[in-house]
Design an enzyme around this catalytic site. Structure first.
Site, PDB file in Angstrom:
ATOM      1  N   ARG A   1       5.636  81.029 -78.752  1.00 45.24           N
ATOM      2  CA  ARG A   1       5.289  81.065 -80.179  1.00 45.24           C
ATOM      3  C   ARG A   1       6.453  80.458 -80.952  1.00 45.24           C
ATOM      4  O   ARG A   1       7.569  80.994 -80.950  1.00 45.24           O
ATOM      5  CB  ARG A   1       5.025  82.496 -80.635  1.00 45.24           C
ATOM      6  CG  ARG A   1       4.518  82.543 -82.090  1.00 45.24           C
ATOM      7  CD  ARG A   1       4.143  83.938 -82.506  1.00 45.24           C
ATOM      8  NE  ARG A   1       3.518  83.919 -83.830  1.00 45.24           N
ATOM      9  CZ  ARG A   1       3.923  84.642 -84.872  1.00 45.24           C
ATOM     10  NH1 ARG A   1       4.955  85.468 -84.741  1.00 45.24           N
ATOM     11  NH2 ARG A   1       3.294  84.554 -86.031  1.00 45.24           N
ATOM     12  N   GLY A   2       6.178  79.350 -81.604  1.00 48.30           N
ATOM     13  CA  GLY A   2       7.235  78.560 -82.216  1.00 48.30           C
ATOM     14  C   GLY A   2       8.116  79.319 -83.181  1.00 48.30           C
ATOM     15  O   GLY A   2       9.350  79.251 -83.097  1.00 48.30           O
ATOM     16  N   GLU A   3       7.530  80.058 -84.078  1.00 40.35           N
ATOM     17  CA  GLU A   3       8.347  80.711 -85.096  1.00 40.35           C
ATOM     18  C   GLU A   3       9.200  81.835 -84.531  1.00 40.35           C
ATOM     19  O   GLU A   3      10.144  82.297 -85.176  1.00 40.35           O
ATOM     20  CB  GLU A   3       7.476  81.233 -86.236  1.00 40.35           C
ATOM     21  CG  GLU A   3       6.481  82.314 -85.846  1.00 40.35           C
ATOM     22  CD  GLU A   3       5.575  82.681 -87.009  1.00 40.35           C
ATOM     23  OE1 GLU A   3       5.903  83.683 -87.686  1.00 40.35           O
ATOM     24  OE2 GLU A   3       4.576  81.982 -87.233  1.00 40.35           O
ATOM     25  N   ASP A   4       8.908  82.307 -83.336  1.00 40.36           N
ATOM     26  CA  ASP A   4       9.719  83.362 -82.709  1.00 40.36           C
ATOM     27  C   ASP A   4      10.919  82.803 -81.945  1.00 40.36           C
ATOM     28  O   ASP A   4      12.039  83.326 -82.045  1.00 40.36           O
ATOM     29  CB  ASP A   4       8.868  84.181 -81.738  1.00 40.36           C
ATOM     30  CG  ASP A   4       7.871  85.083 -82.445  1.00 40.36           C
ATOM     31  OD1 ASP A   4       7.939  85.171 -83.678  1.00 40.36           O
ATOM     32  OD2 ASP A   4       7.024  85.675 -81.745  1.00 40.36           O
ATOM     33  N   THR A   5      10.696  81.741 -81.150  1.00 39.70           N
ATOM     34  CA  THR A   5      11.753  81.333 -80.203  1.00 39.70           C
ATOM     35  C   THR A   5      12.035  79.838 -80.178  1.00 39.70           C
ATOM     36  O   THR A   5      12.871  79.396 -79.391  1.00 39.70           O
ATOM     37  CB  THR A   5      11.364  81.773 -78.772  1.00 39.70           C
ATOM     38  OG1 THR A   5      10.174  81.074 -78.373  1.00 39.70           O
ATOM     39  CG2 THR A   5      11.151  83.259 -78.681  1.00 39.70           C
ATOM     40  N   ARG A   6      11.360  79.033 -81.024  1.00 35.58           N
ATOM     41  CA  ARG A   6      11.537  77.585 -80.939  1.00 35.58           C
ATOM     42  C   ARG A   6      12.988  77.168 -81.137  1.00 35.58           C
ATOM     43  O   ARG A   6      13.488  76.276 -80.433  1.00 35.58           O
ATOM     44  CB  ARG A   6      10.655  76.884 -81.972  1.00 35.58           C
ATOM     45  CG  ARG A   6      10.819  75.356 -81.959  1.00 35.58           C
ATOM     46  CD  ARG A   6       9.988  74.683 -83.035  1.00 35.58           C
ATOM     47  NE  ARG A   6       8.576  74.899 -82.804  1.00 35.58           N
ATOM     48  CZ  ARG A   6       7.836  74.202 -81.940  1.00 35.58           C
ATOM     49  NH1 ARG A   6       8.417  73.282 -81.200  1.00 35.58           N
ATOM     50  NH2 ARG A   6       6.555  74.444 -81.801  1.00 35.58           N
TER      51      ARG A   6
ATOM     52  N   GLY B   1      -4.497  73.141 -85.664  1.00 36.97           N
ATOM     53  CA  GLY B   1      -5.913  73.343 -85.954  1.00 36.97           C
ATOM     54  C   GLY B   1      -6.488  74.464 -85.121  1.00 36.97           C
ATOM     55  O   GLY B   1      -5.762  75.251 -84.513  1.00 36.97           O
TER      56      GLY B   1
ATOM     57  N   GLU C   1      -4.031  78.999 -75.400  1.00 39.40           N
ATOM     58  CA  GLU C   1      -3.226  78.246 -74.447  1.00 39.40           C
ATOM     59  C   GLU C   1      -3.055  79.026 -73.145  1.00 39.40           C
ATOM     60  O   GLU C   1      -3.125  78.471 -72.039  1.00 39.40           O
ATOM     61  CB  GLU C   1      -1.861  77.968 -75.081  1.00 39.40           C
ATOM     62  CG  GLU C   1      -1.037  76.910 -74.386  1.00 39.40           C
ATOM     63  CD  GLU C   1       0.198  76.574 -75.217  1.00 39.40           C
ATOM     64  OE1 GLU C   1       0.141  75.598 -75.986  1.00 39.40           O
ATOM     65  OE2 GLU C   1       1.205  77.308 -75.092  1.00 39.40           O
TER      66      GLU C   1
END
Length: 747
Positions: free
Chosen positions: A28-33, A61, A95
């Site tokens: 999840r990008g906003e957590d660990t990107r 999307g 995913e």
């Protein structure tokens, strides 16, 4: 904690797909990107590991893009970072579902990382996952079920858990682990692999990768069953968890002294990462193996072993190796595994019907399902192969691209002649037998498949074949099976036996050792082409042409051991055509051990009949009136003259002192039994059922300890002699003995 298991959900996972990426990162990008995942990605790239990461920062999307789907499909490892906010992302959950689908279809490996969260929260959707799913269930009821199932499935795979400690330390461990897995040599097992999941499910409990002990596991089965393929697939699945691996293939071919020395050197070369160690003799090799490998956790596969010394010199004892090591041995001979003291044995068995269709179709039609026009012929081909992978492959390749008439012609040919590739693979085990064991195998293939083991052993022992020992060897070598005390073998092994006999003389059946096909027997007996080579004949008169048996036809069969003339649909009303057997008929062989002749048409056995070695005599529904006079059947153990309506007397039992089974069932004119029945000290079974004129049993003048079964139903017996108390521990069947007096039994 390092991963200790792999999710193997697909049989196709045993093949070697062409991977574009080594690793696909799911997070999840906003957590660990910008922290953990970025550091992990950088570390992987620096180690030369080709890694896919979705760098799109824009609002996603509702559907996963084709680019992302393709990246998942083309990645060997899928690393899933479960952060506390992971479940809030519908994109991440979709995913994950796709990743699991790819694992099942293509065999990728999932590596879960539980980042500052409890694995049980992922499994049970508790903690931060609870709130996320409360929101999802309001809008996406159907998708929620799939997401939860995916989370449960992945959370059951051992992975990495970061709760406390330095992220850099964990990242180093993860990259080292992936590097180690990628560096493992993948063994080629082919693309058309079917049924491997079944084998893996059975084997993984034996391999027990978590157990920190040395384990030796044996895989055994007949030639062509797929033992090597199974071992390779297992090796591919677990090899990354060992310090070194070695696959020693086709040991049988290199198994002599020089070959063993080369194998020792190859083992050391594989495990010690290419170091060339020159060994001068086998003893030195043993010492070097123990010295160099005792501290390394190794995976060794010793393939196609056929001699105990091969194991003793290469993987001799458990204490040669480091705890946690696994030694996998494949062989056609289970006895070798037992003697070597392996910890577990696994028998590779035939494919099921659906799996057979799938494998055959991949070769015959280049697809997983058969073509509709060929379905009827398909069943014949599948029935012929009987689940043997090698046979399914050979047949599929042979029939590929052929028309329906060509299929029909080819299958007819195959029913009479085994393809050379199959024959050669199966015959390896036969060639390893001694001479007596070969005779036992051929007798069973030609005459005794499906028969009772005690019956077969009795006949074979009468031929001085040491049946118990020989049958055990054949079972250990996977050439026979015993089920419900019946002897069986794979149909293709039987065909192999037939082919061995056929090749003794291709053009003249009379020069072969065994005859079982009606047309061959007819040829030999009508053209008088029999020779001393013939040891056994079996003829089903209900399916063959009428044959005029003559002494001349048998004259040169001096070594005939077994003769069976029978009718499958036998009843007491069997009719034999007149002139079927001339009155002056004689048997020339002194070696006859087994004579079975349904409907035997003569009134007695020939006066010149050689009885010295006869073990079993069966003359059911015969015209016999008297069996013999002044002859001694010293070795005779079984006499069966059931439904011989003209039989009026049985010879004195002193002429057959070793009798074990006497059956006179349905002999309606038999009025009495010889008075010396008590002399039959070995008698186990006496069957007089249906002997309506039989009024009584002789006095039992002595103890008969072995007699266990006496059948007297539908006889004329009204009284049993008081001396019957000499029968110890027997069962009397007196069904329909309505006239039997209660006082007939001793107290």
């Amino acid at each position: 904690m390092a991963p200790t298991s792999i999710d193997r959900a697909s049989s196709s996972s045993t093949s070697i797909p062409s991977w574009k990426y080594d690793v696909f990162l799911s997070f999840r990008g906003e957590d660990t990107r910008e922290n953990f995942t970025d550091h992990l990605y950088t570390a992987l790239i620096e180690r030369g590991i080709h890694t896919f990461r979705d760098d799109e920062e824009i609002e996603r999307g509702s559907e996963i893009t084709p680019k992302l789907l393709k990246a998942i499909e083309e990645s060997r490892f899928c690393v899933v970072v479960f952060s506390k906010g992971y479940a809030y992302s519908r994109w991440c959950l979709d995913e994950l579902v796709k990743i699991i689908e790819c694992v099942k279809e293509n065999g990728q490996t999932i590596i879960p990382i539980f980042y500052h969260g409890d694995p049980s929260d992922v499994r049970k959707q508790t903690g931060s996952f609870t709130e996320a799913f409360v929101n999802h269930e309001k809008q996406y009821e159907e998708e929620t079920m799939r997401w939860k199932a995916a989370l449960r499935e992945v959370s059951n795979i051992s992975g990495w858990h970061l709760e406390h400690g330095y992220e850099s330390v964990l990242i180093k461990k993860i990259t080292n682990d992936i590097c180690k897995r990628l560096s493992c040599k993948i063994l080629h097992v082919g693309e058309n692999i079917v049924g491997m999941d079944f084998h893996w499910d059975k084997l993984k409990s034996f391999i027990n990768i978590k157990l920190n002990e040395v384990l030796m596991i044996g895989i055994y089965g007949i030639g062509g069953i797929g033992k090597t393929t199974i071992a390779k697939a297992v090796c591919n699945s677990i090899s990354y968890q060992f310090d070194g691996i070695s696959f020693l293939e086709n040991i049988r071919v290199m198994g002599n002294c020089c070959g063993v020395l080369q194998l020792q050197q190859k083992l050391l070369h594989d495990i010690l990462k290419g170091r060339n160690i020159k060994l001068h003799n086998i003893d030195e090799g043993i010492n070097v193996i123990k010295d160099r490998l005792h501290a390394k956790k190794v995976l060794i596969v010793v393939d196609d072993v056929d001699n105990l010394c091969q194991l003793e010199y290469i993987v001799g004892k458990h204490d040669w190796f480091c705890p946690g090591s696994r030694i996998i041995i494949t062989t056609r001979d289970k006895h070798l595994l037992d003697v070597h003291g392996v910890d577990e044995t696994y028998e590779a068995k035939e494919l099921h019907h659906e799996e057979s269709i799938a494998l055959f179709s991949r070769y015959a039609f280049k697809q997983s399902l058969p073509k509709d026009d060929y379905k009827n012929l398909l069943n014949r081909a599948i029935g012929y192969a009987k689940g043997l992978p090698l046979a399914l492959k050979v047949l599929g390749i042979f029939l590929f691209g052929k028309t329906i008439p060509e299929w029909e012609s080819s299958l007819c040919k195959l029913e009479s002649k085994l393809p050379m590739e199959i024959q050669s693979a199966l015959k390896i085990s036969f060639d390893g037998l001694d001479d007596v064991e070969k005779e036992i195998f051929l007798d069973i293939a030609c005459f005794f498949k499906g028969k009772d083991k005690d019956f077969v052993s009795r006949i074979l022992n009468g031929c001085n074949f040491y049946a118990e020992s020989g049958i055990r060897v054949l079972v250990d070598k996977c050439l026979l099976t015993i089920k419900n005390n019946n002897i069986d073998m794979h149909d293709l092994l039987q065909h192999m036996g037939w082919e061995i006999v056929r090749k003794q003389c291709l053009k003249e059946p009379g020069r072969r050792s065994r005859l079982w096909k009606g047309e061959d027997v007819h040829h030999v007996l009508t053209r008088n082409t029999g020779t001393e080579a013939i040891e056994g004949i079996i003829l089903d008169t209900s399916t063959s042409k009428q044959i005029q048996f003559t002494s001349k036809a048998f004259r040169r069969m001096k070594r005939l051991r077994l003769l069976k003339v029978h009718q499958d649909a036998l009843s007491k009303d069997v009719q034999i055509p007149k002139g079927h057997l001339p009155g002056d008929f004689t048997f020339p062989s002194y070696d006859l051990r087994y004579l079975h002749w349904d409907g035997y048409p003569l009134k007695s056995l020939p006066s010149s009949f050689h009885a010295e070695n006869l073990i079993e005599l069966s003359l059911q529904s015969s015209s016999i009136e008297e069996l013999w006079d002044k002859k001694v059947f010293e070795k005779l153990k079984v006499l069966n003259v059931s439904y011989s309506q003209h039989l009026i007397e049985i010879p004195d039992f002193s002429s057959m002192p070793n009798m074990e089974i006497l059956i006179v069932k349905g002999c309606e004119n038999l009025a009495d039994l010889p008075g010396d029945i008590y002399k039959l000290k070995h008698l186990k079974t006496l069957c007089c059922s249906g002997c309506s004129k039989l009024k009584g049993l002789p006095e039992i003048m002595d103890v008969m300890e072995n007699l266990r079964e006496v059948y007297l139903d539908r006889t004329g017996i009204r009284y049993l002699p008081w001396s019957i108390e000499h029968l110890k521990g027997f069962n009397i069947w007196i069904c329909n003995l309505r006239a039997l007096h209660r006082s007939s039994y001793p107290p």
